[in-house]
Motif scaffolding. Structure first.
Motif, mmCIF file in Angstrom:
data_model
loop_
_atom_site.group_PDB
_atom_site.id
_atom_site.type_symbol
_atom_site.label_atom_id
_atom_site.label_comp_id
_atom_site.label_asym_id
_atom_site.label_seq_id
_atom_site.Cartn_x
_atom_site.Cartn_y
_atom_site.Cartn_z
ATOM 1 N N UNK A 112 0.858 -1.184 0.000
ATOM 2 C CA UNK A 112 0.000 0.000 0.000
ATOM 3 C C UNK A 112 0.894 1.234 0.000
ATOM 4 N N UNK A 113 0.862 1.975 -1.097
ATOM 5 C CA UNK A 113 1.704 3.157 -1.233
ATOM 6 C C UNK A 113 1.171 4.310 -0.399
ATOM 7 N N UNK A 114 2.020 4.881 0.441
ATOM 8 C CA UNK A 114 1.652 6.060 1.227
ATOM 9 C C UNK A 114 2.055 7.342 0.505
ATOM 10 N N UNK A 115 3.276 7.359 -0.007
ATOM 11 C CA UNK A 115 3.736 8.547 -0.730
ATOM 12 C C UNK A 115 4.967 8.202 -1.546
ATOM 13 N N UNK A 116 5.031 8.746 -2.755
ATOM 14 C CA UNK A 116 6.254 8.633 -3.546
ATOM 15 C C UNK A 116 6.584 10.008 -4.121
ATOM 16 N N UNK A 117 7.792 10.125 -4.628
ATOM 17 C CA UNK A 117 8.256 11.398 -5.168
ATOM 18 C C UNK A 117 8.587 11.261 -6.646
ATOM 19 N N UNK A 118 7.686 10.636 -7.384
ATOM 20 C CA UNK A 118 7.901 10.388 -8.807
ATOM 21 C C UNK A 118 7.415 11.532 -9.689
ATOM 22 N N UNK A 171 4.060 14.608 5.144
ATOM 23 C CA UNK A 171 2.977 14.770 4.189
ATOM 24 C C UNK A 171 1.906 15.663 4.796
ATOM 25 N N UNK A 172 1.257 16.431 3.971
ATOM 26 C CA UNK A 172 0.170 17.287 4.449
ATOM 27 C C UNK A 172 -1.086 16.442 4.687
ATOM 28 N N UNK A 173 -1.978 16.957 5.535
ATOM 29 C CA UNK A 173 -3.270 16.301 5.704
ATOM 30 C C UNK A 173 -3.985 16.274 4.355
ATOM 31 N N UNK A 174 -4.475 15.117 3.980
ATOM 32 C CA UNK A 174 -5.150 15.002 2.698
ATOM 33 C C UNK A 174 -6.559 15.597 2.771
ATOM 34 N N UNK A 175 -7.047 16.144 1.660
ATOM 35 C CA UNK A 175 -8.384 16.774 1.659
ATOM 36 C C UNK A 175 -9.466 15.775 2.043
ATOM 37 N N UNK A 176 -10.546 16.246 2.666
ATOM 38 C CA UNK A 176 -11.621 15.341 3.102
ATOM 39 C C UNK A 176 -12.442 14.820 1.928
ATOM 40 N N UNK A 177 -13.222 13.780 2.205
ATOM 41 C CA UNK A 177 -14.154 13.211 1.236
ATOM 42 C C UNK A 177 -15.544 13.229 1.849
ATOM 43 N N UNK A 178 -16.497 12.672 1.154
ATOM 44 C CA UNK A 178 -17.852 12.595 1.674
ATOM 45 C C UNK A 178 -17.925 11.716 2.919
ATOM 46 N N UNK A 179 -16.882 10.872 3.110
ATOM 47 C CA UNK A 179 -16.822 9.995 4.278
ATOM 48 C C UNK A 179 -16.136 10.654 5.479
ATOM 49 N N UNK A 180 -15.661 11.895 5.292
ATOM 50 C CA UNK A 180 -14.989 12.597 6.381
ATOM 51 C C UNK A 180 -13.506 12.778 6.108
ATOM 52 N N UNK A 181 -12.706 12.754 7.153
ATOM 53 C CA UNK A 181 -11.263 12.935 7.013
ATOM 54 C C UNK A 181 -10.639 11.784 6.232
ATOM 55 N N UNK A 182 -9.618 12.116 5.450
ATOM 56 C CA UNK A 182 -8.902 11.099 4.691
ATOM 57 C C UNK A 182 -7.774 10.544 5.567
ATOM 58 N N UNK A 227 25.879 20.106 7.728
ATOM 59 C CA UNK A 227 24.995 19.780 6.619
ATOM 60 C C UNK A 227 24.379 18.396 6.778
ATOM 61 N N UNK A 228 23.201 18.223 6.180
ATOM 62 C CA UNK A 228 22.556 16.915 6.130
ATOM 63 C C UNK A 228 21.986 16.709 4.740
ATOM 64 N N UNK A 229 21.850 15.441 4.345
ATOM 65 C CA UNK A 229 21.401 15.125 2.989
ATOM 66 C C UNK A 229 20.778 13.731 2.975
ATOM 67 N N UNK A 230 19.482 13.654 2.740
ATOM 68 C CA UNK A 230 18.763 12.383 2.706
ATOM 69 C C UNK A 230 17.863 12.356 1.477
ATOM 70 N N UNK A 231 17.970 11.293 0.697
ATOM 71 C CA UNK A 231 17.127 11.135 -0.489
ATOM 72 C C UNK A 231 16.046 10.096 -0.205
ATOM 73 N N UNK A 232 14.830 10.370 -0.657
ATOM 74 C CA UNK A 232 13.690 9.465 -0.440
ATOM 75 C C UNK A 232 12.968 9.273 -1.760
ATOM 76 N N UNK A 233 12.753 8.014 -2.125
ATOM 77 C CA UNK A 233 11.989 7.750 -3.345
ATOM 78 C C UNK A 233 10.525 7.474 -3.038
ATOM 79 N N UNK A 234 10.267 6.602 -2.069
ATOM 80 C CA UNK A 234 8.873 6.288 -1.758
ATOM 81 C C UNK A 234 8.763 5.698 -0.352
ATOM 82 N N UNK A 235 7.533 5.719 0.175
ATOM 83 C CA UNK A 235 7.212 5.155 1.485
ATOM 84 C C UNK A 235 5.928 4.355 1.322
ATOM 85 N N UNK A 236 5.897 3.125 1.850
ATOM 86 C CA UNK A 236 4.718 2.278 1.683
ATOM 87 C C UNK A 236 4.584 1.302 2.839
ATOM 88 N N UNK A 237 3.399 0.697 2.947
ATOM 89 C CA UNK A 237 3.137 -0.341 3.941
ATOM 90 C C UNK A 237 3.158 -1.692 3.236
#
Length: 273
Positions: free
Chosen positions: A39-45, A118-129, A221-231
């Motif tokens: 289950x993809x949570x967020x990617x930076x593609x 990640x920012x709070x995702x916009x709501x749907x008809x079911x309420x908070x995302x 200095x700090x430097x971290x690269x992230x491609x994606x985060x998932x469950x």
């Protein structure tokens, strides 16, 4: 008041997506059996993926640390694919940590941190995302670290809004791309950087945001690269998780209990029992 077509379509579209997700969940019986599909949570593609995130730091309170989250486009298909090179688009979280205190704000006694989420995702008809990850055992991240002490931060729909579940982001190969796998039940509930007692199980059914922070307060200095985060529920050969770490690798991660005792990763589970 008339709703613009763009806003209406966005709300309806999100609601339909949420309905499809719930329907698929019921039809496939994922709530009563082990989920096999990640289950993809967020990617930076895409460039828009950066806009879906919020960058934070001690500059918000007058500090002097800098933090940036930049989009790095995909490279040429002919480029070599190695542990040090990733042809896929990704994000670069970088900047400089300063522990200098603002002279005009005597109430500020601590600086030296940077983070994004990640920012709070916009709501749907079911309420908070919210993400329901109750059927997953691991959080997975595809990253390339510089070896500094980063933390993974998870926000849930908690009774206490400032509670955050945290875990060290261990990198075994600094400077190289790797996939890190962390058990959900090994996250520690904290509030403003202090471990909350007694510990409670994370509300995996109501996860709001995911992000990464640097709070080691080491100037530089700090430097971290992230491609994606998932469950996921899969542990393959190219990933590792804390259970496989040697005892000498379990460092004190920077979090402290209310008594000032540092938390040593791998030992907090004993304290929960």
């Amino acid at each position: 008041m008339r709703v613009t077509a763009r806003l209406s379509k966005g709300f309806v579209g999100r609601s339909l997506d949420e309905f499809k997700r719930h329907a698929l969940f019921a039809l496939t019986g994922e709530g009563i059996k082990t989920t096999t599909k990640p289950f993809l949570l967020h990617d930076f593609h895409t460039p828009e993926s950066i806009e879906a995130c919020k960058v934070m730091g001690d500059r918000d309170i007058g500090g002097f640390s800098t933090s940036n989250l930049d989009y790095i486009p995909a490279s040429s298909p002919t480029s070599p694919h190695s542990r040090k090179h990733n042809p896929n688009a990704h994000a670069r979280f970088h900047g400089n940590i300063s522990i200098e205190l603002p002279k005009d704000r005597p109430q500020v006694q601590r600086t030296g941190y940077a983070a994004w989420r990640t920012k709070d995702r916009p709501p749907t008809i079911f309420g908070k995302s919210l993400w329901n990850l109750d059927t997953y055992a691991f959080l997975a991240l595809r990253v390339k670290s510089d070896g500094r002490k980063y933390f993974i931060n998870i926000q849930t729909e908690s009774i206490v809004p400032t509670d955050i579940h945290q875990h060290r982001l261990y990198a075994r190969r600094p400077g190289e791309w790797e996939t890190v796998l962390i058990k959900w039940n090994e996250f520690v509930r904290t509030n403003h950087g202090i471990v909350v007692e007694p510990q409670r199980e994370m509300l995996k059914q109501q996860i709001r945001t995911v992000g990464i922070g640097l709070i080691d307060r080491v100037p530089g200095k700090f430097d971290l690269c992230i491609e994606r985060i998932w469950a996921t529920n899969r542990a393959s050969e190219d990933v590792w998780y804390q259970e496989g770490m040697k005892e000498e690798e379990r460092e004190e991660g920077g979090l402290k209990s209310k008594h000032g005792k540092k938390i040593k990763w791998g030992m907090e589970e004993e304290g929960k029992r």
